[in-house]
Structure formats: C-alpha cells, structure tokens
Design a protein around this motif. Structure first.
Motif, PDB file in Angstrom:
ATOM      1  N   ARG A   1       0.783  -1.240  -0.083  1.00  0.00           N
ATOM      2  CA  ARG A   1      -0.155   0.013  -0.122  1.00  0.00           C
ATOM      3  C   ARG A   1       0.872   1.282   0.081  1.00  0.00           C
ATOM      4  NH1 ARG A   1      -5.050  -1.118   0.833  1.00  0.00           N
ATOM      5  NH2 ARG A   1      -5.914   0.684   1.961  1.00  0.00           N
ATOM      6  N   LEU A   2       0.479   2.401  -0.755  1.00  0.00           N
ATOM      7  CA  LEU A   2       1.298   3.616  -0.828  1.00  0.00           C
ATOM      8  C   LEU A   2       0.119   4.439  -0.011  1.00  0.00           C
ATOM      9  CD1 LEU A   2       2.590   3.582  -4.195  1.00  0.00           C
ATOM     10  CD2 LEU A   2       3.931   3.171  -2.412  1.00  0.00           C
ATOM     11  N   THR A   3       0.919   5.779   0.780  1.00  0.00           N
ATOM     12  CA  THR A   3       0.108   6.620   1.170  1.00  0.00           C
ATOM     13  C   THR A   3       0.136   7.926   0.421  1.00  0.00           C
ATOM     14  OG1 THR A   3       0.289   5.660   3.454  1.00  0.00           O
ATOM     15  CG2 THR A   3      -0.129   8.078   3.112  1.00  0.00           C
ATOM     16  N   CYS A   4      -0.683   8.086  -0.353  1.00  0.00           N
ATOM     17  CA  CYS A   4      -0.864   9.426  -1.239  1.00  0.00           C
ATOM     18  C   CYS A   4      -0.891  10.761  -0.335  1.00  0.00           C
ATOM     19  CB  CYS A   4      -1.720   9.400  -2.316  1.00  0.00           C
ATOM     20  SG  CYS A   4      -1.893  10.811  -3.358  1.00  0.00           S
ATOM     21  N   PRO A   5      -0.126  11.656  -0.592  1.00  0.00           N
ATOM     22  CA  PRO A   5      -0.071  12.800  -0.044  1.00  0.00           C
ATOM     23  C   PRO A   5      -1.512  13.510  -0.140  1.00  0.00           C
ATOM     24  CG  PRO A   5       1.932  12.826  -1.052  1.00  0.00           C
ATOM     25  CD  PRO A   5       1.239  11.704  -1.648  1.00  0.00           C
TER      26      PRO A   5
ATOM     27  N   CYS B   1      -4.530  11.750  -1.148  1.00  0.00           N
ATOM     28  CA  CYS B   1      -5.831  10.833  -0.966  1.00  0.00           C
ATOM     29  C   CYS B   1      -5.682  10.091   0.092  1.00  0.00           C
ATOM     30  CB  CYS B   1      -5.969   9.991  -2.447  1.00  0.00           C
ATOM     31  SG  CYS B   1      -6.086  11.087  -3.732  1.00  0.00           S
ATOM     32  N   GLY B   2      -4.479   9.812   0.695  1.00  0.00           N
ATOM     33  CA  GLY B   2      -4.279   8.945   1.651  1.00  0.00           C
ATOM     34  C   GLY B   2      -3.970   7.568   1.427  1.00  0.00           C
TER      35      GLY B   2
ATOM     36  N   LEU C   1      -1.936  -0.688  -3.921  1.00  0.00           N
ATOM     37  CA  LEU C   1      -0.981  -0.724  -5.135  1.00  0.00           C
ATOM     38  C   LEU C   1      -1.583  -0.522  -6.348  1.00  0.00           C
ATOM     39  CD1 LEU C   1       2.023  -0.512  -5.869  1.00  0.00           C
ATOM     40  CD2 LEU C   1       2.113  -2.882  -5.647  1.00  0.00           C
ATOM     41  N   ARG C   2      -2.801  -1.322  -6.634  1.00  0.00           N
ATOM     42  CA  ARG C   2      -3.383  -1.263  -8.029  1.00  0.00           C
ATOM     43  C   ARG C   2      -3.810   0.079  -8.437  1.00  0.00           C
ATOM     44  NH1 ARG C   2      -7.135  -6.212  -6.186  1.00  0.00           N
ATOM     45  NH2 ARG C   2      -6.967  -4.965  -4.403  1.00  0.00           N
ATOM     46  N   GLU C   3      -3.971   1.148  -7.582  1.00  0.00           N
ATOM     47  CA  GLU C   3      -4.062   2.550  -8.194  1.00  0.00           C
ATOM     48  C   GLU C   3      -3.135   3.125  -8.823  1.00  0.00           C
ATOM     49  OE1 GLU C   3      -6.118   4.993  -5.292  1.00  0.00           O
ATOM     50  OE2 GLU C   3      -7.615   3.600  -4.693  1.00  0.00           O
ATOM     51  N   PHE C   4      -1.790   2.670  -8.670  1.00  0.00           N
ATOM     52  CA  PHE C   4      -0.607   3.202  -8.964  1.00  0.00           C
ATOM     53  C   PHE C   4       0.056   2.575 -10.301  1.00  0.00           C
ATOM     54  CE2 PHE C   4      -1.522   4.154  -4.600  1.00  0.00           C
ATOM     55  CZ  PHE C   4      -1.073   5.566  -4.316  1.00  0.00           C
TER      56      PHE C   4
ATOM     57  N   ARG D   1      15.131   5.362  -4.778  1.00  0.00           N
ATOM     58  CA  ARG D   1      13.997   6.424  -4.978  1.00  0.00           C
ATOM     59  C   ARG D   1      13.265   6.030  -6.530  1.00  0.00           C
ATOM     60  NH1 ARG D   1      15.843  11.206  -6.176  1.00  0.00           N
ATOM     61  NH2 ARG D   1      13.956  12.296  -5.573  1.00  0.00           N
ATOM     62  N   GLU D   2      11.826   6.054  -6.554  1.00  0.00           N
ATOM     63  CA  GLU D   2      11.150   5.587  -7.828  1.00  0.00           C
ATOM     64  C   GLU D   2      10.117   6.791  -7.968  1.00  0.00           C
ATOM     65  OE1 GLU D   2      11.515   0.793  -6.672  1.00  0.00           O
ATOM     66  OE2 GLU D   2       9.801   2.312  -6.179  1.00  0.00           O
ATOM     67  N   HIS D   3       9.682   6.851  -9.280  1.00  0.00           N
ATOM     68  CA  HIS D   3       8.403   7.809  -9.520  1.00  0.00           C
ATOM     69  C   HIS D   3       7.441   6.606  -9.767  1.00  0.00           C
ATOM     70  CE1 HIS D   3      10.996  11.070 -11.607  1.00  0.00           C
ATOM     71  NE2 HIS D   3      10.588  11.458 -10.487  1.00  0.00           N
ATOM     72  N   TRP D   4       6.276   7.093  -9.157  1.00  0.00           N
ATOM     73  CA  TRP D   4       4.900   6.546  -9.399  1.00  0.00           C
ATOM     74  C   TRP D   4       3.799   7.497  -9.684  1.00  0.00           C
ATOM     75  CZ3 TRP D   4       3.812   1.177  -7.953  1.00  0.00           C
ATOM     76  CH2 TRP D   4       5.001   0.412  -7.477  1.00  0.00           C
ATOM     77  N   TRP D   5       2.875   6.978 -10.301  1.00  0.00           N
ATOM     78  CA  TRP D   5       1.690   7.831 -10.879  1.00  0.00           C
ATOM     79  C   TRP D   5       0.490   7.133 -10.254  1.00  0.00           C
ATOM     80  CZ3 TRP D   5      -1.642   6.796 -15.365  1.00  0.00           C
ATOM     81  CH2 TRP D   5      -2.531   7.789 -15.481  1.00  0.00           C
ATOM     82  N   HIS D   6      -0.318   8.159  -9.646  1.00  0.00           N
ATOM     83  CA  HIS D   6      -1.636   7.711  -9.138  1.00  0.00           C
ATOM     84  C   HIS D   6      -2.550   7.839 -10.010  1.00  0.00           C
ATOM     85  CE1 HIS D   6      -4.387   7.879  -5.172  1.00  0.00           C
ATOM     86  NE2 HIS D   6      -4.478   6.959  -5.785  1.00  0.00           N
ATOM     87  N   GLY D   7      -2.622   7.101 -11.068  1.00  0.00           N
ATOM     88  CA  GLY D   7      -3.455   6.999 -12.308  1.00  0.00           C
ATOM     89  C   GLY D   7      -5.090   6.774 -11.854  1.00  0.00           C
ATOM     90  N   PHE D   8      -5.297   6.117 -11.072  1.00  0.00           N
ATOM     91  CA  PHE D   8      -6.775   5.691 -10.784  1.00  0.00           C
ATOM     92  C   PHE D   8      -7.122   6.465  -9.183  1.00  0.00           C
ATOM     93  CE2 PHE D   8      -5.479   2.232 -13.365  1.00  0.00           C
ATOM     94  CZ  PHE D   8      -6.478   2.089 -14.295  1.00  0.00           C
ATOM     95  N   GLY D   9      -6.616   7.617  -9.173  1.00  0.00           N
ATOM     96  CA  GLY D   9      -6.801   8.467  -7.985  1.00  0.00           C
ATOM     97  C   GLY D   9      -6.693   9.829  -8.339  1.00  0.00           C
TER      98      GLY D   9
END
Length: 84
Positions: free
Chosen positions: A2-6, A8-9, A13-16, A49-57
């Motif tokens: 799980r990731l904590t989006c600044p 969305c909370g 992981l499937r949202e990213f 350090r990695e880049h991730w995109w919150h595409g489904f958020g």
C-alpha cells in the motif's frame, strides 16, 4: 503493498503505476552524464527512489522511497510538477 498518497491517503498498489527510477536530470547540453541518465540503470538491493503515478486516483506524480528487499515504504512525496 500500500502507498500513502499525500493527496488521497493510504491506497492499494493497484491504483498506482510504476514509472521508473527517480533520477536527477543532468543540466545543459549533451555530456556523458546525459548518456548515463538515459541508458544506464542500477538495480539496487536496498533503499531506492522511484517515480509512481496515481492514475486511478488524483493523477499525482509521486516520488516513493522504498526498500527493494522488503518492499517497506520509507517515504512518499509529491514530485515537482505533480498536481496538488
């Protein structure tokens, strides 16, 4: 995982979407540093350090620091230019 989006909370992981290593872009015209930036990648065991995109958020681009051995999330922050 799980990731904590600044924005969305905590989210699944499937949202990213993983976008690659978060590398510092070289300045100026072509140089050997540009060649390394474009073509050479490390495969570290440990903190990365990695880049991730919150595409489904919220569509924010994030910089995620995590341990590649354990998948423990060390920190999550908005990438510069990310939607806030």
């Amino acid at each position: 995982m799980r990731l904590t989006c600044p924005n969305c909370g905590e989210r699944d992981l499937r949202e990213f979407t993983y976008r690659g290593a978060a590398l510092d872009r070289p300045e100026g015209a072509w140089s050997p540093a540009w060649d390394a930036y474009l073509h050479q990648r490390d495969n570290p065991a440990g903190a990365s350090r990695e880049h991730w995109w919150h595409g489904f958020g919220c569509s924010a681009f994030l910089v995620v620091e995590r341990d590649t051995r354990t998948h423990d999330i060390l920190s999550v922050s908005l990438a510069s230019g990310g939607r806030q």
